[in-house]
Motif scaffolding. Structure first.
Motif, PDB file in Angstrom:
ATOM      1  N   LEU A 240       0.837  -1.201  -0.019  1.00 39.82           N
ATOM      2  CA  LEU A 240       0.070  -0.040  -0.047  1.00 39.82           C
ATOM      3  C   LEU A 240       0.967   1.231   0.157  1.00 39.82           C
ATOM      4  O   LEU A 240       1.807   1.294   0.705  1.00 39.82           O
ATOM      5  N   ARG A 241       0.400   2.269  -0.954  1.00 39.46           N
ATOM      6  CA  ARG A 241       1.233   3.425  -1.040  1.00 39.46           C
ATOM      7  C   ARG A 241       0.534   4.230  -0.128  1.00 39.46           C
ATOM      8  O   ARG A 241      -0.295   4.239   0.637  1.00 39.46           O
ATOM      9  N   GLY A 242       1.158   5.458   0.100  1.00 41.29           N
ATOM     10  CA  GLY A 242       0.810   6.706   0.836  1.00 41.29           C
ATOM     11  C   GLY A 242       1.908   7.606   1.053  1.00 41.29           C
ATOM     12  O   GLY A 242       2.995   7.382   0.131  1.00 41.29           O
ATOM     13  N   SER A 243       1.761   8.534   1.608  1.00 44.68           N
ATOM     14  CA  SER A 243       2.766   9.541   1.409  1.00 44.68           C
ATOM     15  C   SER A 243       3.686   9.754   2.619  1.00 44.68           C
ATOM     16  O   SER A 243       4.691  10.536   2.715  1.00 44.68           O
ATOM     17  N   GLY A 244       3.265   9.252   3.899  1.00 50.90           N
ATOM     18  CA  GLY A 244       3.764   9.418   5.052  1.00 50.90           C
ATOM     19  C   GLY A 244       3.794  10.863   5.740  1.00 50.90           C
ATOM     20  O   GLY A 244       4.363  10.912   6.496  1.00 50.90           O
ATOM     21  N   LEU A 245       2.435  11.541   5.252  1.00 51.05           N
ATOM     22  CA  LEU A 245       2.401  12.866   5.702  1.00 51.05           C
ATOM     23  C   LEU A 245       1.377  12.909   6.739  1.00 51.05           C
ATOM     24  O   LEU A 245       1.242  13.913   7.817  1.00 51.05           O
ATOM     25  N   GLY A 246       0.358  11.898   6.803  1.00 50.42           N
ATOM     26  CA  GLY A 246      -0.786  11.909   7.455  1.00 50.42           C
ATOM     27  C   GLY A 246      -0.570  12.159   8.982  1.00 50.42           C
ATOM     28  O   GLY A 246      -1.198  12.986   9.731  1.00 50.42           O
ATOM     29  N   LEU A 247       0.547  11.230   9.756  1.00 51.29           N
ATOM     30  CA  LEU A 247       0.768  11.528  11.004  1.00 51.29           C
ATOM     31  C   LEU A 247       1.271  12.902  11.319  1.00 51.29           C
ATOM     32  O   LEU A 247       0.877  13.489  12.525  1.00 51.29           O
ATOM     33  N   SER A 248       2.129  13.502  10.676  1.00 54.53           N
ATOM     34  CA  SER A 248       2.693  14.690  10.903  1.00 54.53           C
ATOM     35  C   SER A 248       1.717  15.677  10.827  1.00 54.53           C
ATOM     36  O   SER A 248       1.699  16.655  11.632  1.00 54.53           O
ATOM     37  N   LEU A 249       0.612  15.555   9.818  1.00 54.54           N
ATOM     38  CA  LEU A 249      -0.095  16.647   9.578  1.00 54.54           C
ATOM     39  C   LEU A 249      -0.979  16.683  11.065  1.00 54.54           C
ATOM     40  O   LEU A 249      -1.605  17.628  11.501  1.00 54.54           O
ATOM     41  N   SER A 250      -1.522  15.296  11.135  1.00 51.27           N
ATOM     42  CA  SER A 250      -2.321  15.189  12.489  1.00 51.27           C
ATOM     43  C   SER A 250      -1.741  15.901  13.721  1.00 51.27           C
ATOM     44  O   SER A 250      -2.568  16.268  14.411  1.00 51.27           O
ATOM     45  N   LYS A 251      -0.564  15.363  14.060  1.00 58.91           N
ATOM     46  CA  LYS A 251       0.131  16.071  15.071  1.00 58.91           C
ATOM     47  C   LYS A 251       0.117  17.806  15.116  1.00 58.91           C
ATOM     48  O   LYS A 251      -0.421  18.398  16.186  1.00 58.91           O
ATOM     49  N   LYS A 252       0.278  18.469  13.697  1.00 55.27           N
ATOM     50  CA  LYS A 252       0.322  19.858  13.927  1.00 55.27           C
ATOM     51  C   LYS A 252      -1.200  20.092  14.142  1.00 55.27           C
ATOM     52  O   LYS A 252      -1.383  21.293  14.897  1.00 55.27           O
ATOM     53  N   LEU A 253      -2.057  19.410  13.543  1.00 50.58           N
ATOM     54  CA  LEU A 253      -3.491  19.871  13.730  1.00 50.58           C
ATOM     55  C   LEU A 253      -3.880  20.019  15.044  1.00 50.58           C
ATOM     56  O   LEU A 253      -4.671  20.817  15.509  1.00 50.58           O
ATOM     57  N   ALA A 254      -3.514  18.806  15.749  1.00 52.80           N
ATOM     58  CA  ALA A 254      -3.909  18.633  17.034  1.00 52.80           C
ATOM     59  C   ALA A 254      -3.379  19.644  18.227  1.00 52.80           C
ATOM     60  O   ALA A 254      -3.958  20.254  18.880  1.00 52.80           O
ATOM     61  N   GLU A 255      -2.140  20.113  17.646  1.00 55.60           N
ATOM     62  CA  GLU A 255      -1.561  21.187  18.278  1.00 55.60           C
ATOM     63  C   GLU A 255      -2.291  22.565  18.173  1.00 55.60           C
ATOM     64  O   GLU A 255      -2.564  23.419  19.175  1.00 55.60           O
ATOM     65  N   LEU A 256      -2.776  22.708  16.975  1.00 54.57           N
ATOM     66  CA  LEU A 256      -3.682  23.892  16.409  1.00 54.57           C
ATOM     67  C   LEU A 256      -4.940  23.981  17.413  1.00 54.57           C
ATOM     68  O   LEU A 256      -5.474  24.977  17.629  1.00 54.57           O
ATOM     69  N   LEU A 257      -5.258  22.657  17.820  1.00 50.56           N
ATOM     70  CA  LEU A 257      -6.655  22.549  18.404  1.00 50.56           C
ATOM     71  C   LEU A 257      -6.181  22.512  20.047  1.00 50.56           C
ATOM     72  O   LEU A 257      -7.212  22.493  20.741  1.00 50.56           O
ATOM     73  N   GLY A 258      -5.065  22.939  20.431  1.00 54.26           N
ATOM     74  CA  GLY A 258      -4.636  23.188  21.981  1.00 54.26           C
ATOM     75  C   GLY A 258      -4.481  21.804  22.695  1.00 54.26           C
ATOM     76  O   GLY A 258      -4.520  21.689  23.771  1.00 54.26           O
ATOM     77  N   GLY A 259      -4.116  20.806  21.759  1.00 54.73           N
ATOM     78  CA  GLY A 259      -4.148  19.439  22.346  1.00 54.73           C
ATOM     79  C   GLY A 259      -2.784  18.786  21.469  1.00 54.73           C
ATOM     80  O   GLY A 259      -1.773  19.463  21.300  1.00 54.73           O
ATOM     81  N   CYS A 260      -2.559  17.358  21.915  1.00 55.58           N
ATOM     82  CA  CYS A 260      -1.503  16.774  21.500  1.00 55.58           C
ATOM     83  C   CYS A 260      -1.742  15.398  20.885  1.00 55.58           C
ATOM     84  O   CYS A 260      -2.934  14.813  21.178  1.00 55.58           O
ATOM     85  N   VAL A 261      -1.178  14.598  20.277  1.00 54.89           N
ATOM     86  CA  VAL A 261      -1.033  13.278  19.766  1.00 54.89           C
ATOM     87  C   VAL A 261      -0.371  12.245  20.546  1.00 54.89           C
ATOM     88  O   VAL A 261       0.934  12.906  20.664  1.00 54.89           O
ATOM     89  N   THR A 262      -0.480  11.152  20.606  1.00 54.57           N
ATOM     90  CA  THR A 262       0.315   9.945  21.438  1.00 54.57           C
ATOM     91  C   THR A 262       0.086   8.819  20.723  1.00 54.57           C
ATOM     92  O   THR A 262      -0.665   8.620  19.959  1.00 54.57           O
ATOM     93  N   VAL A 263       1.401   7.849  20.780  1.00 53.70           N
ATOM     94  CA  VAL A 263       1.070   6.557  20.403  1.00 53.70           C
ATOM     95  C   VAL A 263       1.647   5.627  21.158  1.00 53.70           C
ATOM     96  O   VAL A 263       2.782   5.848  22.012  1.00 53.70           O
ATOM     97  N   SER A 264       0.903   4.308  21.533  1.00 55.90           N
ATOM     98  CA  SER A 264       1.476   3.226  22.260  1.00 55.90           C
ATOM     99  C   SER A 264       1.338   2.143  21.619  1.00 55.90           C
ATOM    100  O   SER A 264       0.332   1.888  20.793  1.00 55.90           O
ATOM    101  N   SER A 265       2.388   1.132  21.305  1.00 61.92           N
ATOM    102  CA  SER A 265       2.211   0.175  20.359  1.00 61.92           C
ATOM    103  C   SER A 265       3.172  -1.080  20.752  1.00 61.92           C
ATOM    104  O   SER A 265       4.397  -0.687  21.306  1.00 61.92           O
TER     105      SER A 265
END
Ligand SMILES: Nc1ncnc2c1ncn2[C@@H]1O[C@H](COP(=O)(O)OP(=O)(O)OP(=O)(O)O)[C@@H](O)[C@H]1O
Ligand SMILES: [Mg+2]
Length: 304
Positions: A240-265
């Motif tokens: 599967l392809r993709g650009s590898g931009l989704g998570l970096s964009l999600s992180k920046k958007l979460a910060e703009l909403l006054g929040g943050c993103v996390t991962v545990s795996s």
């Protein structure tokens, strides 16, 4: 007549004064050096800012210019698949579908690049409004239903826990973050479940989590996941392809909403991607302040 003690003293004073003079000359030289360094640093900062502006501008122009031809390819594929210009053989249909899928993938990448460029240039406007949690989850469920057809993976939306029915934030940006988490989870899970939850997480915050039973991510890789263009090596990734931009964009958007993103795996077990944001964006996080309170909204006990 001056006594020997006296002349010795005068000599010492003269020596000290010469020392002070040479020290002062040295200091002023150092000072000049520091000033020169500062101005060089200023120049470098200016150059970096210029380079970053150019990069953002290049990305947004490029993405913008790509959209029109991609839109045309998408529409032409749709016309062909709808048989507007006559029938297609089975092989032609497969080929047109491949063209459509590739062009849709490219469109998604261009959209992400444009969003990233906008975030980096500080040009993303956040428009918070009251919205219903039920509507958010049902819109997401509807969006992913066609993808799940015949899949061995269940997508489950749990009832929100201890969260008010209405939140005040930019729900489009929140939905964009969750969409990327869910599409990643579905991409990297071949069987089992993808579970979406919303839970009160202390203070005035809510945490949305997307939990999957997929391939998981090593601790080392988790550290770089949220950087631009990061895609991990895995057999699924090769398919599967993709650009590898989704998570970096999600992180920046979460910060703009006054929040943050996390991962545990855990590799081989699954991953949890979460976004924590305020239940109500405040004036400091958004230029707009709440205008209308929903009918069933009750302020929290501490009156905030
Ligand atoms: N739920 C997950 N399970 C396993 N790996 C994941 C998961 N989510 C993300 N990853 C890894 O993180 C990488 C980056 O994810 P990201 O969403 O940024 O990019 P992408 O999905 O590859 O492309 P895009 O979202 O831009 O279409 C993925 O390529 C994958 O290697
Ligand atoms: Mg993704």
């Amino acid at each position: 007549m001056t006594s020997p003690d006296h002349s010795q003293l005068l000599e010492t004073i003269a020596q000290l004064s010469r020392d002070v003079e040479s020290l002062s000359a040295e200091l002023s030289e150092t000072n000049a050096g520091v000033v020169a360094l500062y101005s060089e640093l200023d120049d470098r900062a200016e150059q970096l800012k210029h380079a970053s502006d150019l990069k953002s501008r290049f990305l947004s122009y490029m993405s913008h210019e790509f959209r029109t031809p991609l839109g045309a390819i998408n529409s032409l594929c749709r016309l062909l698949l709808d048989r507007v210009d006559g029938p297609l053989t089975a092989e032609q249909e497969t080929q047109v579908r491949l063209m459509r899928d590739s062009s849709q993938e490219l469109t998604a990448m261009v959209d992400d690049l444009l969003d990233l460029a906008k975030v980096e240039a500080g040009r993303v406007s956040i428009s918070p409004e009251w919205f219903d949690m039920v509507d958010l989850f049902s819109a997401l469920r509807g969006m992913f239903r066609p993808i799940l057809n015949g899949s061995a993976v269940d997508l489950v939306f749990e009832e929100p826990r201890n969260v008010p029915d209405h939140l005040y934030t930019d729900h489009k940006k929140l939905s964009q973050i969750l969409r990327n988490f869910i599409s990643n989870a579905l991409k990297f899970t071949t069987q089992g479940q993808v579970r979406v939850t919303a839970e009160y997480s202390g203070g005035d915050n809510v945490t949305f989590a997307v939990t999957d039973t997929g391939i998981g991510i090593s601790a080392e890789d988790q550290a770089t996941l949220f950087n631009d263009f990061v895609q991990l090596d895995s057999p699924i990734q090769k398919r599967l392809r993709g650009s590898g931009l989704g998570l970096s964009l999600s992180k920046k958007l979460a910060e703009l909403l006054g929040g943050c993103v996390t991962v545990s795996s855990e590799p081989g077990v699954g991953s949890v991607f979460a976004v924590t944001i305020p239940l109500r964006m405040t004036g400091a996080q958004a230029s707009e302040t709440p205008q209308h309170f929903p009918p069933n909204w009750k302020p929290s006990v501490d009156g905030r």
